[in-house]
Design an enzyme around this catalytic site. Structure first.
Site, PDB file in Angstrom:
ATOM      1  CB  VAL A 193      -0.980  -0.066   1.126  1.00 35.52           C
ATOM      2  CG1 VAL A 193      -1.890   1.409   1.325  1.00 35.52           C
ATOM      3  CG2 VAL A 193      -1.756  -1.150   1.430  1.00 35.52           C
TER       4      VAL A 193
ATOM      5  CE  LYS B 144      -1.949  -0.107  -4.021  1.00 40.14           C
ATOM      6  NZ  LYS B 144      -1.422   0.858  -5.205  1.00 40.14           N
TER       7      LYS B 144
HETATM    8  N1  HSE Z   1      -0.595   0.236  -9.976  1.00 40.63           N
HETATM    9  C1  HSE Z   1      -0.148   0.712  -8.710  1.00 40.63           C
HETATM   10  C2  HSE Z   1      -0.375   2.093  -8.487  1.00 40.63           C
HETATM   11  C3  HSE Z   1       1.342   0.134  -8.239  1.00 40.63           C
HETATM   12  O1  HSE Z   1      -0.583   2.936  -9.420  1.00 40.63           O
HETATM   13  O2  HSE Z   1      -0.641   2.576  -7.568  1.00 40.63           O
HETATM   14  C4  HSE Z   1       1.543   0.364  -6.735  1.00 40.63           C
HETATM   15  O3  HSE Z   1       0.704  -0.319  -5.810  1.00 40.63           O
END
Ligand code: HSE
Length: 419
Positions: A127, A200
Site C-alpha cells: 500500500v 489497498k
Molecule cells: N499500479 C499501482 C499504482 C502500483 O498505480 O498505484 C503501486 O501499487
C-alpha cells in the site's frame, strides 16, 4: 549473513535487488551483518543483467535451501504467488511482499501461518508504494482507535487524472505514459476500474479494524466514467475529482468494536482538504485516530524505486528481528461487521439534462430542499448541475430516481466526500 531470494524480476523485483546492492554498506550497518541475494526467480532470461548468475527458474531451489531465510515476493497476482509464499512461511522462511492482491485475499491466513511458524510476513510495499503506512498504522498509531481512513491509493489513476486536467492529455495517452513509467499494473484495468485501490483499502481497513475485509465485499467504482465536464464542475464547486478508497467505523451499534463502511469511488474533494493537492503519481492517506486526530501520509505511490524502498525496509526489519516473529495481526472474519454502503451519509454531485431549467430547479428543490447549484463556462442551455445535501446514499438515489421520473436525464453522479 542474511541470504535472501527475490521472486519476480520485473519492475519491483529488479528495483529491490538494485537498491540492496546500491545501498549494501548502509543496509549491512543497519542489520549488523552481511546481506546477499542468492537467488532471483523468474521464468524469463536476463542475460545482460549484472545479476544473471543468481537467476533460477525453479522455485524449489529457494524452498529447499536452508540458507535462505528471507524471501521477497514481487511476482504479483495470486497464482503462483500464494502457493509460493505459503510454502516459504511453512518452511520457516519470512516473506516480504508488495503484492496487494495476495495480502487483500489471503492476508489473514498468511499472517496466521507466519505467526505459527515464528517467522514474519511483511507487506509495507503493498500500500502506498514508497509511503510508509502499514508500519505507522500498526505501530506508531497503535494507541488510537482508528475512526476513519481515506486515501488516494492508486498512483496510476491519480497520474492519469492529473495529466488529463493539467496537460489536457487524453485518457489513453496518460495511461500509456503511466505504463511506460512502470506505475500501472500488468493489467491496467485493475488500476482504472478501482480494484487496486480496493485491495489497498481492504488491507488498511483490516489492519485498522483488526478483522479481514475482503475486496469482493467492498463497493468499487473506477475513473472511466469521469468526463471533462465533471472535472470543470468540480473546479467551479471549489475542489477536484480524486479516486478515493475509504473506510469508516460507524459506531452504529454504539460499541468500540465498530461496524465498518468502506468504498472505492471517484469523489469531489474540497481544495481545503490535504488530499485535493495530491497530484501526479503521489498517494495521500489520511488516518483519523481518536487520540491523534488527522494524520496524513504522502509520497510516491508507485514506481520501481519507491516501491523497492518499502520492500528493502521490510527486509531490513526481518533481518533485525533475528528469527523472532514480529508479525502484524488481524483475524479472519465472516464480514458481518461491514455495513451496506447505501447507508453511508454523504452528498452527491449530479449533472443532468432537462427540458426547462426552471421546472427542473423546482423538481430538484421538491426532492432535496436546498441544493448548491453549479455552473461552468459554455454550459448548454439544457444542462443543470448541483450538489445535494448530506444524507444516506440510498435516500439520495431514491430522490434521483424521482428526478428521472420527472423527465430529467441524469448524465453523471459523483460522491462528495468531506476529508
Ligand atoms: N499500479 C499501482 C499504482 C502500483 O498505480 O498505484 C503501486 O501499487
Amino acid at each position: 549473513m542474511s541470504k535472501i531470494a527475490v521472486m519476480g524480476f520485473g519492475v519491483v523485483g529488479s528495483g529491490t535487488v538494485e537498491v540492496i546492492y546500491n545501498s549494501k554498506e548502509s543496509i549491512e550497518r543497519k542489520i549488523g551483518e552481511p546481506i546477499e541475494v542468492k537467488y532471483i526467480l523468474d521464468l524469463h532470461d536476463f542475460p545482460d543483467s549484472p545479476y544473471a548468475d543468481k537467476l533460477t527458474k525453479d522455485f524449489n531451489d529457494i524452498l529447499k535451501d536452508d540458507e535462505i531465510d528471507i524471501v521477497v515476493e514481487a511476482m504479483g497476482g495470486l497464482n503462483p504467488a500464494y502457493d509460493f509464499c505459503k510454502s516459504c512461511l511453512l518452511a520457516g522462511k519470512s516473506v516480504v511482499t508488495s503484492n496487494k492482491e495476495l495480502v487483500a485475499a489471503k492476508g489473514a491466513e498468511l499472517l496466521e501461518i507466519a505467526s505459527q511458524n515464528n517467522v514474519n510476513f511483511f507487506f509495507e510495499a503493498s500500500v502506498g508504494g514508497g509511503v510508509p503506512i502499514i508500519r505507522p498504522l500498526h505501530m506508531c498509531l497503535a494507541a488510537n482507535e482508528i475512526n476513519e481512513i481515506a486515501g488516494i491509493l492508486n498512483g496510476t489513476t491519480n497520474f492519469i487524472l492529473t495529466k488529463m486536467i493539467r496537460e489536457k492529455m487524453t485518457f489513453d495517452e496518460a495511461l500509456a505514459l503511466a505504463q511506460e513509467l512502470g506505475y500501472a499494473e500488468s493489467d491496467p484495468t485493475a488500476d482504472v476500474d478501482g480494484h487496486d485501490s480496493c485491495r489497498k483499502i481492504c488491507i488498511l481497513a483490516s489492519l485498522a479494524f483488526g478483522r479481514h475485509v475482503y475486496p469482493e465485499n467492498i463497493y468499487t467504482e473506477g475513473i472511466t466514467k469521469i468526463t471533462a465536464e465533471d472535472v470543470e464542475y468540480a473546479a467551479s464547486w471549489g475542489g477536484a475529482v480524486k479516486l478515493i478508497g475509504w473506510a469508516k467505523a460507524t459506531h452504529k451499534n454504539g460499541v468500540k468494536e465498530s461496524d465498518v463502511v468502506a468504498m472505492v469511488c471517484p469523489a469531489f474533494i474540497s481544495s481545503d482538504s490535504q488530499l485535493a493537492s495530491v497530484d501526479d503519481v503521489f498517494n495521500g492517506i489520511l488516518v483519523r485516530g481518536d487520540a491523534t486526530g488527522d494524520v496524513v501520509f504522502y509520497g510516491k505511490g508507485a514506481g520501481k524505486y519507491p516501491t523497492a524502498s518499502s520492500m528493502v525496509a521490510d527486509v531490513i526489519d526481518v533481518a533485525k528481528a533475528n528469527g523472532t516473529s514480529q508479525t502484524l495481526t488481524w483475524v479472519d472474519s465472516n464480514q458481518d461487521f461491514l455495513i451496506d454502503y447505501k447507508e453511508a451519509e454523504l452528498a452527491k454531485y449530479v449533472r443532468a439534462e432537462c427540458e426547462n431549467k426552471d421546472d427542473a430547479k423546482q423538481l430538484i428543490q421538491r426532492e432535496f430542499g436546498e441544493v448548491t447549484l453549479l455552473s461552468r463556462k459554455n454550459c448548454p442551455k439544457n444542462e443543470i448541475a448541483f450538489v445535494t445535501p448530506i444524507m444516506a446514499e440510498g435516500k439520495i438515489d431514491e430522490h434521483i430516481k424521482k428526478l428521472k421520473d420527472g423527465g430529467m436525464t441524469i448524465l453523471s453522479t459523483i460522491r462528495v466526500l468531506d476529508y
